[in-house]
Scaffold this active site. Structure first.
Site, PDB file in Angstrom:
ATOM      1  N   HIS A 127       0.843  -1.208   0.000  1.00 32.81           N
ATOM      2  CA  HIS A 127       0.000   0.000   0.000  1.00 32.81           C
ATOM      3  C   HIS A 127       0.871   1.249   0.000  1.00 32.81           C
ATOM      4  CE1 HIS A 127      -3.181   2.854   0.917  1.00 32.81           C
ATOM      5  NE2 HIS A 127      -2.536   3.227   2.007  1.00 32.81           N
ATOM      6  N   ARG A 136       3.460  10.855  -4.689  1.00 32.50           N
ATOM      7  CA  ARG A 136       4.815  11.396  -4.798  1.00 32.50           C
ATOM      8  C   ARG A 136       5.608  10.553  -5.788  1.00 32.50           C
ATOM      9  NH1 ARG A 136       3.387  10.706   0.203  1.00 32.50           N
ATOM     10  NH2 ARG A 136       4.371   8.661   0.150  1.00 32.50           N
ATOM     11  N   GLU A 192     -10.829   2.075   2.848  1.00 34.63           N
ATOM     12  CA  GLU A 192      -9.541   1.421   3.085  1.00 34.63           C
ATOM     13  C   GLU A 192      -9.792   0.190   3.951  1.00 34.63           C
ATOM     14  OE1 GLU A 192      -6.168   4.902   2.696  1.00 34.63           O
ATOM     15  OE2 GLU A 192      -6.712   4.304   4.720  1.00 34.63           O
ATOM     16  N   ASP A 226     -11.368   2.712   6.934  1.00 31.79           N
ATOM     17  CA  ASP A 226     -10.900   4.087   7.096  1.00 31.79           C
ATOM     18  C   ASP A 226     -11.319   4.876   5.850  1.00 31.79           C
ATOM     19  OD1 ASP A 226      -9.492   6.313   7.955  1.00 31.79           O
ATOM     20  OD2 ASP A 226      -7.582   5.594   7.145  1.00 31.79           O
TER      21      ASP A 226
END
Lengths: 408, 408
Positions: A127, A136, A192, A226
């Protein structure tokens, strides 16, 4: 082990499980229950009938915290006693069956614990790598990741029990083609898949917990979703981490599976290279083999499995997470939740969120019956299920579900 | 307004203040008190004597939460009634003076609220810019900062009352000249001067609070020291924000100053450019003119002021923070704390932490008597004091202090 009670053969709630939760029936106040097959056992009733030697104001509470506070020795003994009584033909439970056993359809489930602090880890290598590539591209796996079991504090007040509708959150979003943010309901509503660990013992502020002691601080595990608004998260998360992109809601399953019920499903932690600092060293099997699947229900007739993963893949285990969390003296309290972070695996179809599954929203996924999704739409229901199974023994978590409803 | 009680003329706890807190005396259980001058008034005693019409189990609690839950209308009325009785010559309090007024030296102060969730904002432009330069020289003020009142969730369990010793935390540190981290007590122990806002009313999950309504959700303010281990923080904080660098302890002052006591000290929020999104727009004076000073006591005989700043400098005000926090539907609960983030000002000597004051540890500061400090050393005591003063009226917070003790 066989019970005199009829338990469906594929039930998550076998005689080997016996998880605890908070339920209510009719207009009665919420209380502590134990799940067995398709029934809930009312512990407050058992106490009243003299079958359970626990103080008043433990089983008649709206959270398990007072029950957990009895201590593992006591709560484990209660679980074993119930197991024994559910097996014995001459069981004292039979006499009170009508007054203490309720069909699961007849009860309402509540949030099982009053959550003090909620910590979200980030312990899946897959993940962290997948999301890192999206957020990023130049620096996917941050240099600290294989040294530090990365975590951040989440919001406790907005943790809700499975089945609670989830209102699509609004907030600031910065479109790629705009110099300034706009205000909008999220366009990137995600889930999640995580496992949440419920803390079972208070630790002392200023003292650290070793990996060897760590598991004695765990009461049990739940499924954890989540919920995440990726566009809100992307714009806000630098430099101090996720906030409004996460804290509108997290959902947990209603039944807390005790650690004892999971002993049979221990497995090795994946190899850790480089070797972490000595305070993170551990011995033995510290991961758990929990099969997890994610279903998306677009309407009442379409249900489609969109991910299958396993808690065993986690790079950092629970003992390491607890040792890390307390190495600086931070204290843990009964009812705190340590969530694992999104559980993604190394195999195809094992990504634990839509951000990964749809490659940041660029590749829609099959949602069944010719429909597609990048992120969740209003009226979608997302269901995470989890269970362990080995040598004919099944111990499961049931599910954590939530339906997305339109922003107010 | 003058009281029949002798109140030192420079007292933070004037007749205009009357803050609430939790204290104990002797072996009696903690209870609700009000501070006036050098005395604490025992509200549980006043209730027993029939002077306060509040339910049982409100003033005899170990936190103010049940008291706050009475609602602002009631708690404000209690404060005004006490104020009136402290002024009236024929006061019913006089009869019970010996049984309900204790000299401050004779009581022990406790944490005033049971904290549900603790949020730390980052609302000082000067602090964000100064720290940004040190942590990210290429990108000091992140692009979102003037649009988003940046915040993250902190740890509630480790919030302690003023005077509690602070154990130097241990953790992972990555020396600049090492490819891998080491394990060590922090070498960069820091404080952060903040104001903490105590939430006074529950909001509903899924609903947002406007800037116009926001202040009705505030009970009062305290001084807040967000202790920070900079070396631990620097290595861990990417990509999900601070964790072990902060969650070992935060300290708050013992007396909660009600918002009503601060009305007289309202001031303008500094200009906001660019104009934030409409949900952050506000009317009126939403900042508060609170003078803050930081003293470092290296030993019993050396006390040196190392910073003087003011809460009025904050770029984002409390109403904006609350509107932002709830814009996605996140709910607030009584006892939650919203801390302001480090308060640094635009003038020399107004930086609110050692990281800034010592330029990241590169320029030691004068600690008095020829001694210097970059970060805090063992046995240093750090004291933050705060007060408002205008037109002869003084309303203060007392102090929040903590002594650094060596790692275990």
């Amino acid at each position: 082990m066989n019970s005199w009670l009829t338990i469906p053969i594929d039930s998550d709630f076998s005689i080997h499980n016996l998880p605890f939760g908070i339920f209510s029936i009719g207009k009665k106040a919420p209380r502590v229950g134990v799940r067995i097959g398709d029934f809930v056992i009312d512990l407050e009733q058992l106490r009243k009938f003299g079958l359970l030697a626990v103080p008043r104001n433990v089983c008649n509470q709206a959270s398990l915290n007072a029950f957990i506070n009895l201590g593992k020795k006591k709560t484990s003994a209660i679980r074993l006693q119930l197991q024994d009584w559910l097996v014995q033909e001459k069981s004292p439970l039979k006499k009170y069956f009508n007054q203490a056993f309720y069909p699961i359809e007849s009860v309402k489930m509540h949030l099982p614990v009053k959550v003090g602090d909620y910590t979200d880890f980030y312990s899946s290598l897959e993940h962290a790598t997948n999301v890192g590539k999206l957020f990023r591209p130049d620096n996917p796996l941050v240099a600290n990741w294989k040294h530090v079991p990365i975590a951040y504090h989440g919001r406790a007040s907005s943790i809700v029990v499975s089945g609670t509708p989830i209102i699509r959150p609004k907030g600031q979003i910065k479109p790629a083609d705009s110099p300034t943010p706009i205000f909008s309901p999220t366009k990137e509503m995600d889930f999640e898949v995580e496992i949440g660990a419920i803390i079972g013992k208070n630790s002392v502020l200023g003292e650290s917990i070793s990996t060897a002691e760590a598991e004695s601080y765990l009461f049990g595990l739940v499924l954890f979703n989540d919920w995440s608004a990726r566009d809100i998260q992307r714009w806000e998360y630098q430099p101090l981490g996720p906030f409004l992109g996460k804290n509108f809601a997290s959902s947990i399953s209603a039944w807390v599976v005790m650690m004892e019920a999971l002993e049979h499903f221990r497995t090795e932690t994946p190899p850790q290279d480089p070797q972490p600092l000595p305070y993170l060293a551990f011995e033995g099997k510290k991961n758990f083999d929990i099969e997890l699947s994610v279903r998306l229900n677009i309407d009442a007739t379409h249900s489609h499995t969109i991910s299958q993963t396993n808690f065993r893949y986690m790079y950092w285990n629970l003992a390491q997470q607890i040792a890390h969390h307390t190495v600086n003296g931070c204290n843990l309290k009964i009812g705190d939740i340590l969530a694992s972070g999104t559980i993604s695996g190394p195999v195809a179809g094992s990504n634990g969120c839509l951000l990964e599954l749809s490659m940041g929203g660029k590749q829609p996924i099959d949602a069944g019956n010719g429909l597609q999704r990048t992120f969740l739409e209003d009226n979608d229901t997302l269901i995470i299920e989890g269970y362990c199974e080995k040598e004919g023994i099944r111990v499961g978590f049931g599910e954590v579900s939530g339906k997305i409803v339109a922003s107010h």
